[in-house]
Scaffold this motif. Structure first.
Motif, short mmCIF file in Angstrom:
data_model
loop_
_atom_site.label_atom_id
_atom_site.label_comp_id
_atom_site.label_asym_id
_atom_site.label_seq_id
_atom_site.Cartn_x
_atom_site.Cartn_y
_atom_site.Cartn_z
N HIS A 217 -15.74 17.62 21.10
CA HIS A 217 -14.83 17.61 19.99
C HIS A 217 -13.55 16.85 20.23
CE1 HIS A 217 -14.23 21.36 22.06
NE2 HIS A 217 -13.14 21.36 21.94
N VAL A 218 -13.02 17.02 21.46
CA VAL A 218 -11.77 15.87 21.67
C VAL A 218 -11.99 14.62 21.37
CG1 VAL A 218 -10.04 15.31 23.43
CG2 VAL A 218 -10.73 17.63 23.15
N ASP A 219 -13.23 13.91 22.05
CA ASP A 219 -13.70 12.66 21.73
C ASP A 219 -13.80 12.46 20.14
OD1 ASP A 219 -14.08 12.22 24.45
OD2 ASP A 219 -16.29 11.79 24.43
N GLU A 220 -14.22 13.12 19.20
CA GLU A 220 -14.37 13.20 18.14
C GLU A 220 -13.13 13.04 17.28
OE1 GLU A 220 -16.61 16.26 16.59
OE2 GLU A 220 -18.44 15.81 17.97
N VAL A 221 -11.93 13.90 17.82
CA VAL A 221 -10.79 13.95 17.23
C VAL A 221 -10.21 12.20 17.32
CG1 VAL A 221 -8.62 14.79 16.95
CG2 VAL A 221 -10.50 16.41 16.99
N LEU A 222 -10.18 12.01 18.56
CA LEU A 222 -9.31 10.87 18.93
C LEU A 222 -9.89 9.47 18.50
CD1 LEU A 222 -8.08 11.42 22.67
CD2 LEU A 222 -6.89 11.58 20.41
N LEU A 223 -11.40 9.53 18.68
CA LEU A 223 -11.95 8.42 17.83
C LEU A 223 -11.69 8.07 16.75
CD1 LEU A 223 -15.17 8.37 20.37
CD2 LEU A 223 -13.20 7.13 20.41
N ARG A 224 -11.84 9.19 15.92
CA ARG A 224 -11.50 8.98 14.33
C ARG A 224 -10.34 8.47 14.23
NH1 ARG A 224 -11.94 13.46 9.55
NH2 ARG A 224 -11.27 12.34 7.87
N ALA A 225 -9.17 9.08 14.62
CA ALA A 225 -7.77 8.49 14.73
C ALA A 225 -7.52 7.18 14.82
CB ALA A 225 -6.69 9.72 15.46
N LEU A 226 -8.69 6.86 15.90
CA LEU A 226 -8.45 5.30 16.27
C LEU A 226 -9.28 4.46 15.77
CD1 LEU A 226 -8.33 5.78 20.36
CD2 LEU A 226 -6.75 4.79 19.03
N ALA A 227 -9.95 4.80 14.61
CA ALA A 227 -10.78 4.06 13.47
C ALA A 227 -10.06 2.58 13.27
CB ALA A 227 -11.17 4.63 12.42
N LYS A 228 -10.72 1.53 13.36
CA LYS A 228 -10.14 0.42 12.87
C LYS A 228 -9.56 0.15 11.45
CE LYS A 228 -11.53 -1.43 16.88
NZ LYS A 228 -10.45 -1.62 18.28
N GLU A 229 -10.23 0.99 10.68
CA GLU A 229 -9.74 0.93 9.12
C GLU A 229 -8.88 1.97 9.08
OE1 GLU A 229 -9.70 -1.77 7.17
OE2 GLU A 229 -11.06 -2.80 8.70
N PRO A 230 -7.70 1.75 8.31
CA PRO A 230 -6.98 3.19 7.99
C PRO A 230 -7.54 4.07 7.29
CG PRO A 230 -5.50 1.15 7.75
CD PRO A 230 -6.96 0.66 8.22
N ALA A 231 -8.32 3.68 6.35
CA ALA A 231 -8.99 4.37 5.50
C ALA A 231 -9.98 5.57 6.21
CB ALA A 231 -9.78 3.82 4.44
N ASP A 232 -10.74 5.24 7.51
CA ASP A 232 -11.43 5.89 8.31
C ASP A 232 -10.82 6.80 9.15
OD1 ASP A 232 -13.43 4.54 7.29
OD2 ASP A 232 -13.60 2.86 8.49
N ARG A 233 -9.39 6.92 9.20
CA ARG A 233 -8.71 7.94 9.89
C ARG A 233 -8.53 9.11 9.27
NH1 ARG A 233 -4.19 3.12 11.16
NH2 ARG A 233 -6.11 1.55 11.96
N PHE A 234 -7.82 10.05 9.72
CA PHE A 234 -7.42 11.38 8.91
C PHE A 234 -6.59 10.97 7.80
CE2 PHE A 234 -8.36 12.69 13.38
CZ PHE A 234 -9.13 13.69 13.11
N ALA A 235 -6.87 11.64 6.39
CA ALA A 235 -6.10 11.24 5.55
C ALA A 235 -4.75 11.55 5.60
CB ALA A 235 -6.76 11.96 4.15
N THR A 236 -4.51 12.70 6.31
CA THR A 236 -2.82 13.14 6.27
C THR A 236 -2.81 13.54 7.83
OG1 THR A 236 -3.27 15.35 5.78
CG2 THR A 236 -2.98 13.78 3.84
N TRP A 237 -1.42 13.46 8.08
CA TRP A 237 -0.96 14.12 9.32
C TRP A 237 -1.41 15.59 9.42
CZ3 TRP A 237 0.14 11.26 13.06
CH2 TRP A 237 0.93 10.12 12.92
N ALA A 238 -1.41 16.30 8.17
CA ALA A 238 -1.82 17.73 8.21
C ALA A 238 -3.22 17.86 8.95
CB ALA A 238 -1.49 18.51 7.14
N ASP A 239 -4.08 16.93 8.52
CA ASP A 239 -5.62 16.93 8.59
C ASP A 239 -5.74 16.41 10.22
OD1 ASP A 239 -6.27 17.51 5.97
OD2 ASP A 239 -6.73 15.31 5.77
N PHE A 240 -4.92 15.70 10.75
CA PHE A 240 -4.92 15.15 12.10
C PHE A 240 -4.42 16.37 12.97
CE2 PHE A 240 -3.23 12.11 15.39
CZ PHE A 240 -4.53 12.12 16.35
N ALA A 241 -3.35 17.16 12.57
CA ALA A 241 -2.76 18.20 13.31
C ALA A 241 -4.00 19.42 13.43
CB ALA A 241 -1.44 18.61 12.87
N GLN A 242 -4.37 19.72 12.47
CA GLN A 242 -5.51 20.86 12.18
C GLN A 242 -6.81 20.44 13.01
OE1 GLN A 242 -5.17 23.69 10.93
NE2 GLN A 242 -3.07 23.27 10.72
#
Length: 412
Positions: A217-242
């Motif tokens: 699940h650490v992989d999943e969080v980081l790889l999503r935040a490292l997506a090439k397209e901004p829209a594929d990352r977490f929508a908000t900072w709060a989502d990333f933090a959670q």
């Protein structure tokens, strides 16, 4: 560092070096950086952002007076031998999300998130600093343009010089967290141009491949935040933090630092690692997974596929082929390394069974191939030395058999 005589406290003084002001073009750029930082960070009030106390842009050299942080930059904890515990890294990332969410609400994109711009205070708190390259989304004033930031931590949209949002800082923070967890940056080329190309076009290696103790699940969080397209990352900072908080809660109970030190000492004592320097050993410590196995456990079975090898740290292992016992091995040997040395043939050629309780370090072949070139080179040399030693031992055994089998002199 300086002393605020009015308040009796230490302060940090940030100056533009005099030699940078000698060339008019450079002088204007660095004055603009200082002016930008004074204007933008001066209004920020957050426990995880270094506070600006004073500024003088017209002084020679111009300077800022900042809150003093008694601690170290996170760049001091970004190599395999200096990594912080995983829970602490995730806690740091969570606090950074809160600081950057606040900056986002103030209309700012930092644009230069990197370990050197994040201070870890002695009490464990983290402080974001250096808003010199920041972009204000609410200002009509002329701001720094072009490629702004540090190449290794740029987002794909920074590389393409597109309009930036908080998603750009999110990508950069994910690069920092990746580096703090693995001791490696996810995109690292031989030149800045090669690095920027990788950021734009190549997928990062899952961090758990470089540090086996990291859960999926650490992989999943980081790889999503490292997506090439901004829209594929977490929508908000709060989502990333959670998501980081959930990953933190899902961590297994961590080993003590003393245990890690003991395991490092155990590796250092083995002749196999005589030519490995300390940094390489710490990288290996993160790369492999430690396993204590009961007597009778089958470590590997002949005629089955394999994609890993084991280093025997403690105990004894019996090696056999087609039911015939070949040898009993003790600490310091490797088992199954031929599947790494011969990637075109992954079939195990022997069976290995624990004769006693054993402690092994298991290394996946794909993980070692993604490791630093230095670590790969040292393993290659150690494997060659090991194979030559086995060949010599085999030849000596054959010579003994020949002597035993040779007929005696004819009787008279």
């Amino acid at each position: 560092m300086g002393l605020d005589g009015f308040r009796g406290r230490k302060v940090a003084i940030k100056q533009t070096h005099a030699h940078l002001l000698k060339q008019p073009e450079l002088a204007e750029r660095y004055r603009k950086l200082l002016r930008n930082e004074a204007a933008l960070s001066g209004r920020l009030r957050h426990p995880n952002i270094v506070r600006l106390l004073d500024a003088d842009e017209d002084a020679l050299p111009p300077y800022l007076v900042l809150e003093y942080v008694d601690g170290q930059p996170l760049s001091d904890f970004a190599t395999p031998d200096t990594l912080l515990p995983v829970p602490q890294v995730l806690d740091i990332a969570f606090k950074c999300c809160n600081a950057l969410e606040y900056a986002c609400r103030e209309g700012l994109v930092h644009r230069d998130i990197k370990p050197a711009n994040l201070m870890l205070a002695r009490g464990g708190d983290v402080k974001l600093t250096d808003f010199g390259a920041a972009l204000s989304l609410r200002s009509d004033a002329t701001q720094l343009s072009g490629l702004v930031g540090s190449p290794s931590y740029m987002s794909p949209e920074q590389v393409r010089e597109q309009d930036l949002t908080h998603h750009s800082d999110m990508f950069s923070l994910a690069v920092v967290v990746y580096e703090l967890l693995t001791g490696r940056r996810p995109f690292d080329g031989d030149t800045d141009f090669a690095t920027l190309y990788k950021i734009s076009h190549e997928a990062p290696t899952p961090p758990s491949l470089l540090r086996a103790s990291l859960p999926a699940h650490v992989d999943e969080v980081l790889l999503r935040a490292l997506a090439k397209e901004p829209a594929d990352r977490f929508a908000t900072w709060a989502d990333f933090a959670q998501a980081l908080l959930a990953a933190h809660r899902g961590l297994p109970r961590q080993r003590s630092q003393d245990t890690e030190a003991e395991r490092f000492a155990a590796l250092r004592a083995l002749p196999f690692f005589a030519d490995f320097h300390d940094v390489a050993l710490w990288e290996l410590m993160r790369l492999g997974s430690w396993r204590r196995l009961e007597q009778g456990t089958v470590l590997m079975r002949e005629n089955t596929p394999g994609d890993s090898f084991c280093i025997l740290i403690e105990g004894q292992v019996a090696v056999s082929r087609q039911g015939w016992n070949l040898s009993t091995l003790g600490p310091g040997v490797t088992l199954g390394e031929m599947t790494y040395l011969r990637p075109d043939n992954r079939t195990r050629t022997a069976t290995a069974v624990a004769e006693t309780e054993v402690l092994v370090l298991k290394v996946r072949n794909p993980a070692l191939r993604e490791a630093s070139e230095d670590l790969q080179s040292r393993f290659d040399k150690a494997f060659i030395k090991l194979l030559v030693g086995r060949l010599i031992a085999t030849n000596e055994q054959l010579a003994e058999w020949e002597l035993v089998a040779a007929p005696g002199p004819a009787g008279g």
